[in-house]
Design a protein around this motif. Structure first.
Motif, PDB file in Angstrom:
ATOM      1  N   LEU A  84       1.973 -10.042 -11.542  1.00 59.47           N
ATOM      2  CA  LEU A  84       1.777 -10.665 -10.397  1.00 59.47           C
ATOM      3  C   LEU A  84       1.142  -9.397  -9.611  1.00 59.47           C
ATOM      4  CD1 LEU A  84       2.051 -12.622  -7.963  1.00 59.47           C
ATOM      5  CD2 LEU A  84       4.381 -11.928  -7.756  1.00 59.47           C
ATOM      6  N   VAL A  85       0.295  -9.488  -8.839  1.00 60.25           N
ATOM      7  CA  VAL A  85       0.007  -8.313  -7.630  1.00 60.25           C
ATOM      8  C   VAL A  85       0.375  -8.684  -6.265  1.00 60.25           C
ATOM      9  CG1 VAL A  85      -2.112  -6.938  -6.827  1.00 60.25           C
ATOM     10  CG2 VAL A  85      -1.867  -7.687  -9.283  1.00 60.25           C
ATOM     11  N   ILE A  86       1.390  -7.963  -5.696  1.00 57.22           N
ATOM     12  CA  ILE A  86       1.629  -8.011  -4.198  1.00 57.22           C
ATOM     13  C   ILE A  86       1.071  -7.086  -3.430  1.00 57.22           C
ATOM     14  CG2 ILE A  86       3.556  -8.277  -2.762  1.00 57.22           C
ATOM     15  CD1 ILE A  86       5.352  -9.110  -5.033  1.00 57.22           C
ATOM     16  N   GLY A  87       0.322  -7.448  -2.386  1.00 58.32           N
ATOM     17  CA  GLY A  87      -0.243  -6.701  -1.343  1.00 58.32           C
ATOM     18  C   GLY A  87       0.813  -6.242  -0.217  1.00 58.32           C
ATOM     19  N   VAL A  88       0.882  -5.309   0.446  1.00 56.26           N
ATOM     20  CA  VAL A  88       1.648  -4.972   1.464  1.00 56.26           C
ATOM     21  C   VAL A  88       0.903  -5.175   2.687  1.00 56.26           C
ATOM     22  CG1 VAL A  88       3.087  -3.381   2.721  1.00 56.26           C
ATOM     23  CG2 VAL A  88       2.967  -3.200   0.153  1.00 56.26           C
ATOM     24  N   ALA A  89       1.432  -6.074   3.382  1.00 53.97           N
ATOM     25  CA  ALA A  89       0.365  -6.742   4.541  1.00 53.97           C
ATOM     26  C   ALA A  89       0.771  -5.650   5.838  1.00 53.97           C
ATOM     27  CB  ALA A  89       0.927  -8.251   4.939  1.00 53.97           C
ATOM     28  N   THR A  90      -0.060  -5.402   6.757  1.00 48.25           N
ATOM     29  CA  THR A  90      -1.552  -6.160   6.726  1.00 48.25           C
ATOM     30  C   THR A  90      -2.637  -5.537   5.728  1.00 48.25           C
ATOM     31  OG1 THR A  90      -2.065  -5.269   8.768  1.00 48.25           O
ATOM     32  CG2 THR A  90      -1.064  -7.401   8.816  1.00 48.25           C
ATOM     33  N   ALA A  91      -2.742  -4.111   5.995  1.00 46.73           N
ATOM     34  CA  ALA A  91      -3.929  -3.579   5.320  1.00 46.73           C
ATOM     35  C   ALA A  91      -3.930  -3.524   3.928  1.00 46.73           C
ATOM     36  CB  ALA A  91      -4.033  -1.941   5.826  1.00 46.73           C
ATOM     37  N   GLY A  92      -2.674  -3.477   3.200  1.00 43.67           N
ATOM     38  CA  GLY A  92      -2.472  -3.416   1.725  1.00 43.67           C
ATOM     39  C   GLY A  92      -3.044  -4.671   0.995  1.00 43.67           C
ATOM     40  N   VAL A  93      -3.175  -5.772   2.075  1.00 47.36           N
ATOM     41  CA  VAL A  93      -3.742  -6.965   1.527  1.00 47.36           C
ATOM     42  C   VAL A  93      -5.155  -6.926   0.953  1.00 47.36           C
ATOM     43  CG1 VAL A  93      -3.990  -9.684   2.171  1.00 47.36           C
ATOM     44  CG2 VAL A  93      -2.009  -8.686   2.713  1.00 47.36           C
ATOM     45  N   VAL A  94      -6.085  -6.059   1.740  1.00 44.77           N
ATOM     46  CA  VAL A  94      -7.380  -5.957   1.324  1.00 44.77           C
ATOM     47  C   VAL A  94      -7.593  -5.323  -0.203  1.00 44.77           C
ATOM     48  CG1 VAL A  94      -9.692  -5.257   2.098  1.00 44.77           C
ATOM     49  CG2 VAL A  94      -7.932  -5.777   3.873  1.00 44.77           C
ATOM     50  N   PRO A  95      -7.061  -4.201  -0.326  1.00 41.70           N
ATOM     51  CA  PRO A  95      -7.284  -3.685  -1.848  1.00 41.70           C
ATOM     52  C   PRO A  95      -6.383  -4.485  -2.703  1.00 41.70           C
ATOM     53  CG  PRO A  95      -5.837  -2.166  -0.374  1.00 41.70           C
ATOM     54  CD  PRO A  95      -6.188  -3.213   0.533  1.00 41.70           C
ATOM     55  N   GLY A  96      -5.212  -4.999  -2.280  1.00 46.41           N
ATOM     56  CA  GLY A  96      -4.520  -5.719  -3.179  1.00 46.41           C
ATOM     57  C   GLY A  96      -5.082  -6.925  -3.852  1.00 46.41           C
ATOM     58  N   ALA A  97      -5.703  -7.724  -2.869  1.00 49.33           N
ATOM     59  CA  ALA A  97      -6.471  -8.877  -3.290  1.00 49.33           C
ATOM     60  C   ALA A  97      -7.614  -8.387  -4.214  1.00 49.33           C
ATOM     61  CB  ALA A  97      -6.875  -9.642  -1.832  1.00 49.33           C
ATOM     62  N   VAL A  98      -8.285  -7.564  -3.959  1.00 47.24           N
ATOM     63  CA  VAL A  98      -9.578  -7.082  -4.891  1.00 47.24           C
ATOM     64  C   VAL A  98      -8.861  -6.827  -6.233  1.00 47.24           C
ATOM     65  CG1 VAL A  98     -11.141  -5.385  -5.263  1.00 47.24           C
ATOM     66  CG2 VAL A  98     -10.793  -6.302  -2.702  1.00 47.24           C
ATOM     67  N   VAL A  99      -7.803  -5.831  -6.128  1.00 50.26           N
ATOM     68  CA  VAL A  99      -7.326  -5.568  -7.638  1.00 50.26           C
ATOM     69  C   VAL A  99      -6.558  -6.741  -8.345  1.00 50.26           C
ATOM     70  CG1 VAL A  99      -5.524  -4.099  -8.587  1.00 50.26           C
ATOM     71  CG2 VAL A  99      -6.619  -3.446  -6.753  1.00 50.26           C
ATOM     72  N   ALA A 100      -6.218  -7.625  -7.665  1.00 52.13           N
ATOM     73  CA  ALA A 100      -5.635  -8.934  -8.197  1.00 52.13           C
ATOM     74  C   ALA A 100      -6.844  -9.758  -8.886  1.00 52.13           C
ATOM     75  CB  ALA A 100      -4.771  -9.777  -7.437  1.00 52.13           C
ATOM     76  N   ALA A 101      -7.892  -9.808  -8.198  1.00 52.28           N
ATOM     77  CA  ALA A 101      -9.269 -10.470  -8.616  1.00 52.28           C
ATOM     78  C   ALA A 101      -9.617  -9.805  -9.951  1.00 52.28           C
ATOM     79  CB  ALA A 101     -10.249 -10.643  -7.625  1.00 52.28           C
ATOM     80  N   MET A 102      -9.787  -8.420  -9.948  1.00 50.75           N
ATOM     81  CA  MET A 102     -10.250  -7.660 -10.995  1.00 50.75           C
ATOM     82  C   MET A 102      -9.516  -7.781 -12.170  1.00 50.75           C
ATOM     83  SD  MET A 102     -12.262  -4.309  -9.220  1.00 50.75           S
ATOM     84  CE  MET A 102     -13.255  -4.226 -10.708  1.00 50.75           C
ATOM     85  N   LEU A 103      -8.253  -7.768 -12.099  1.00 51.95           N
ATOM     86  CA  LEU A 103      -7.248  -7.921 -13.045  1.00 51.95           C
ATOM     87  C   LEU A 103      -6.941  -9.367 -13.536  1.00 51.95           C
ATOM     88  CD1 LEU A 103      -4.380  -5.353 -12.234  1.00 51.95           C
ATOM     89  CD2 LEU A 103      -6.227  -5.002 -13.782  1.00 51.95           C
ATOM     90  N   SER A 149       4.528   9.283   3.509  1.00 48.94           N
ATOM     91  CA  SER A 149       6.165   9.563   3.137  1.00 48.94           C
ATOM     92  C   SER A 149       6.610   8.558   2.191  1.00 48.94           C
ATOM     93  CB  SER A 149       6.813   9.436   4.343  1.00 48.94           C
ATOM     94  OG  SER A 149       6.862   8.002   4.788  1.00 48.94           O
ATOM     95  N   GLY A 150       6.010   7.497   1.966  1.00 43.66           N
ATOM     96  CA  GLY A 150       6.516   6.544   1.025  1.00 43.66           C
ATOM     97  C   GLY A 150       7.482   5.583   1.372  1.00 43.66           C
ATOM     98  N   ASP A 151       7.961   5.663   2.940  1.00 43.08           N
ATOM     99  CA  ASP A 151       8.854   4.683   3.274  1.00 43.08           C
ATOM    100  C   ASP A 151       8.476   3.275   3.208  1.00 43.08           C
ATOM    101  OD1 ASP A 151      10.291   6.897   4.144  1.00 43.08           O
ATOM    102  OD2 ASP A 151       9.630   6.953   6.298  1.00 43.08           O
ATOM    103  N   THR A 152       7.345   2.962   3.602  1.00 47.08           N
ATOM    104  CA  THR A 152       6.766   1.506   3.388  1.00 47.08           C
ATOM    105  C   THR A 152       6.745   1.119   1.826  1.00 47.08           C
ATOM    106  OG1 THR A 152       5.470   1.610   5.331  1.00 47.08           O
ATOM    107  CG2 THR A 152       4.949  -0.182   3.783  1.00 47.08           C
ATOM    108  N   MET A 153       6.572   1.928   0.920  1.00 47.97           N
ATOM    109  CA  MET A 153       6.377   1.325  -0.341  1.00 47.97           C
ATOM    110  C   MET A 153       7.898   1.354  -0.997  1.00 47.97           C
ATOM    111  SD  MET A 153       4.272   0.299  -2.651  1.00 47.97           S
ATOM    112  CE  MET A 153       2.523   1.147  -2.345  1.00 47.97           C
ATOM    113  N   ARG A 154       8.757   2.206  -0.595  1.00 52.79           N
ATOM    114  CA  ARG A 154      10.280   2.242  -0.939  1.00 52.79           C
ATOM    115  C   ARG A 154      10.759   0.758  -0.716  1.00 52.79           C
ATOM    116  NH1 ARG A 154       9.988   7.703   0.447  1.00 52.79           N
ATOM    117  NH2 ARG A 154       9.818   9.089  -1.465  1.00 52.79           N
TER     118      ARG A 154
END
Length: 218
Positions: A84-103, A149-154
């Motif tokens: 499963l690929v999860i994009g961090v909204a909102t901007a992370g949805v754009v590359p996330g959807a592309v990566v999910a489609a390619m995988l 900083s990684g705060d959002t990703m953590r």
């Protein structure tokens, strides 16, 4: 704006190991983002400098964004097989959807943001809503557009782990700070302006995004 010159491939490769599909941003006077495609050809884009006293500004154009997504998907596929690929909204949805489609993997999104439902940017990000239920019992790749900083990703990782994922990896299009995701297509110390964020529509017209008027003025 200072002039830029294209370095020969040999000079670029001397900066470190250079795998096909890897993107890096040079930190020297050339200030380029470089991509070595699997064919061996090189794509580059200048990093704009707004002022010697200000942090450099990297305006990502649409063609480079496409190459970033492609490179990121390739890097992930060589080391990790997400279910499963999860994009961090909102901007992370754009590359996330592309990566999910390619995988060829299912895609979901979750909101982790400093700006969402706020009149002013928060000092720390917050998680809004629940993590996707599909994360339980599967391998998950979390994708965002940038990380500093990684705060959002953590926060995103913690939410997905709590949702019951068996393995969680992180991927970003552009790494700009100290946080080290599992996968990154490009690394640069510059401030990044993404192609879908540089302009907004007002009264039916494309205009420069007001939020970048001061810090990212060219």
């Amino acid at each position: 704006m200072r002039s830029h010159k294209v370095l020969p491939l040999q000079s670029v490769s001397n900066r470190g190991s250079f795998d096909p599909g890897r993107l890096v941003a040079c930190r020297d006077s050339e200030r380029h983002a470089w991509l070595v495609r699997p064919s061996g050809s090189v794509m580059s884009q200048n990093i704009n400098v707004s002022s010697p006293k200000k942090r450099e500004v990297f305006h990502v154009e649409w063609p480079l964004f496409g190459e970033l997504s492609r490179a990121l998907a390739l890097k992930v596929s060589r080391e990790f097989d997400p279910e499963l690929v999860i994009g961090v909204a909102t901007a992370g949805v754009v590359p996330g959807a592309v990566v999910a489609a390619m995988l060829d993997r299912p895609f979901r999104s979750m909101i982790v943001s400093r700006r969402y439902r706020a009149t002013h940017m928060r000092e720390t990000p917050a998680v809004f809503g629940e993590a996707p239920a599909e994360a339980r019992g599967v391998r998950v790749l979390i994708v965002d557009e940038t990380c500093d900083s990684g705060d959002t990703m953590r926060l995103a990782v913690a939410a997905i782990v709590n949702a019951g994922a068996t393995d969680v990896r992180t991927a970003v299009s552009i790494r700009t700070g100290s946080y080290e995701p599992d996968f990154a297509a490009l690394e640069t110390p510059a401030s990044v302006v993404l192609p879908w964020d540089r302009e907004v529509i007002m009264r039916g017209e494309l205009v420069p995004n007001p939020k970048y008027a001061e810090p990212y003025a060219e």
